[in-house]
Write a protein that holds these residues in place. Structure first.
Motif, PDB file in Angstrom:
ATOM      1  N   GLY A 158       0.793  -1.226   0.000  1.00 38.42           N
ATOM      2  CA  GLY A 158       0.000   0.000   0.000  1.00 38.42           C
ATOM      3  C   GLY A 158       0.819   1.266   0.000  1.00 38.42           C
ATOM      4  N   ASP A 159       2.137   1.157   0.093  1.00 37.13           N
ATOM      5  CA  ASP A 159       2.999   2.336   0.044  1.00 37.13           C
ATOM      6  C   ASP A 159       3.007   2.909  -1.371  1.00 37.13           C
ATOM      7  N   SER A 160       3.063   4.241  -1.483  1.00 40.97           N
ATOM      8  CA  SER A 160       3.119   4.858  -2.802  1.00 40.97           C
ATOM      9  C   SER A 160       3.596   6.301  -2.709  1.00 40.97           C
ATOM     10  N   TYR A 161       4.101   6.803  -3.831  1.00 37.32           N
ATOM     11  CA  TYR A 161       4.393   8.227  -3.948  1.00 37.32           C
ATOM     12  C   TYR A 161       4.423   8.610  -5.423  1.00 37.32           C
ATOM     13  N   THR A 162       4.253   9.894  -5.677  1.00 38.34           N
ATOM     14  CA  THR A 162       4.473  10.495  -6.996  1.00 38.34           C
ATOM     15  C   THR A 162       5.277  11.756  -6.756  1.00 38.34           C
ATOM     16  N   ALA A 163       6.466  11.828  -7.357  1.00 38.33           N
ATOM     17  CA  ALA A 163       7.366  12.954  -7.089  1.00 38.33           C
ATOM     18  C   ALA A 163       8.063  13.400  -8.363  1.00 38.33           C
ATOM     19  N   LYS A 164       8.449  14.670  -8.386  1.00 35.77           N
ATOM     20  CA  LYS A 164       9.196  15.216  -9.509  1.00 35.77           C
ATOM     21  C   LYS A 164      10.691  15.187  -9.197  1.00 35.77           C
ATOM     22  N   PHE A 165      11.501  15.287 -10.260  1.00 31.65           N
ATOM     23  CA  PHE A 165      12.955  15.320 -10.112  1.00 31.65           C
ATOM     24  C   PHE A 165      13.439  16.741  -9.828  1.00 31.65           C
TER      25      PHE A 165
END
Length: 249
Positions: free
Chosen positions: A171-178
């Motif tokens: 269930g772990d998640s992320y959305t990230a930019k560089f």
């Protein structure tokens, strides 16, 4: 346009689901020290803990994962640990020292975000137990993972316009930019944000934080043939390191 294409190439190297070979992990850094003596359990874990080993729930302060812990001495070489949060069990483990006292086996089950995980691992003794203490006491160096449930061993990456998203079976998640900025990390109470930095076309550095404090730095590298991912982890809280290898499914 050229810059955007180069960025997408780097992200595409990570695209897909990667299965980690947990039994071949490599570990180093600070050993784990614990003792159970005269009915009292102590460990130099983070946060440090001292409680009675009487099989009852005791308050645990400073942990994002649990608010009580229960330590029970089964015999002179086996202990059981049960942690709870809000009265609900979140982990249960049994630790057993070998007959010669040089090996510590841990079998555990945890529940988080509606997901059950389980596994077993082995540590080797690097310093003796205090006289008269349970044989699980002493200084231990983590050596290997013997088993881990499937929902812990795979991660899926997906390229975004200018970054990367990640999900795992727990269930772990992320959305990230560089861009090195902090973005929300979901699913793990011990991690609140993540930032990403592109090192080169096949390497990304991930920094995990808890309430603004760095807790770990991870470097992920995809091989030139795109089939293998290497993950190097430096745990800033525990002072340990780990190296994992994954293969694309």
């Amino acid at each position: 346009m050229f810059f955007a294409s180069a960025m997408l190439f780097a992200q595409n190297a990570f695209n897909g689901t990667w299965r980690f070979d947990v039994q071949n992990g490599q570990f180093g850094g600070k050993p784990f020290i614990q003792s159970l003596q005269k009915g009292v359990y102590h460990c130099d874990c983070n946060p440090e803990l001292t409680v009675k080993a009487d099989g009852k729930d005791h308050e645990r302060k400073g942990s994002p994962y649990s608010d009580t812990i229960n330590i029970r001495e089964i015999d002179d070489h086996t202990i059981e640990k049960v942690t709870k949060k809000g009265g609900k069990i979140v982990s249960r483990s049994k630790e057993t020292a070998s007959e010669d006292g040089n090996t510590l086996k841990s079998e555990w089950t945890a529940w988080d975000n509606g997901h059950e995980t389980s596994g077993a691992d082995t540590s080797k003794r690097v310093a003796p137990a205090p006289a008269g203490a349970n044989r699980t006491s002493g200084s231990w160096q983590f050596e290997k993972v013997d088993s881990a449930s499937d929902n812990m061993t795979a991660a899926t990456f997906k390229a975004t316009a200018d970054g990367l998203s990640m999900t795992v079976g727990t269930g772990d998640s992320y959305t990230a930019k560089f861009d090195g900025k902090d973005y929300p990390y979901k699913g793990d109470p011990g991690t609140t944000s993540v930032s990403l930095k592109k090192i080169d076309d096949h390497t990304i550095e991930e920094t995990d934080k808890l309430d603004g404090k760095i807790i770990s730095v991870r470097q992920m590298t995809v091989s030139s043939d795109g089939k293998t991912l290497t993950l190097d982890v430096e745990d800033k809280q525990e002072g340990t390191t780990a190296k994992w290898t994954a293969h694309k499914e």
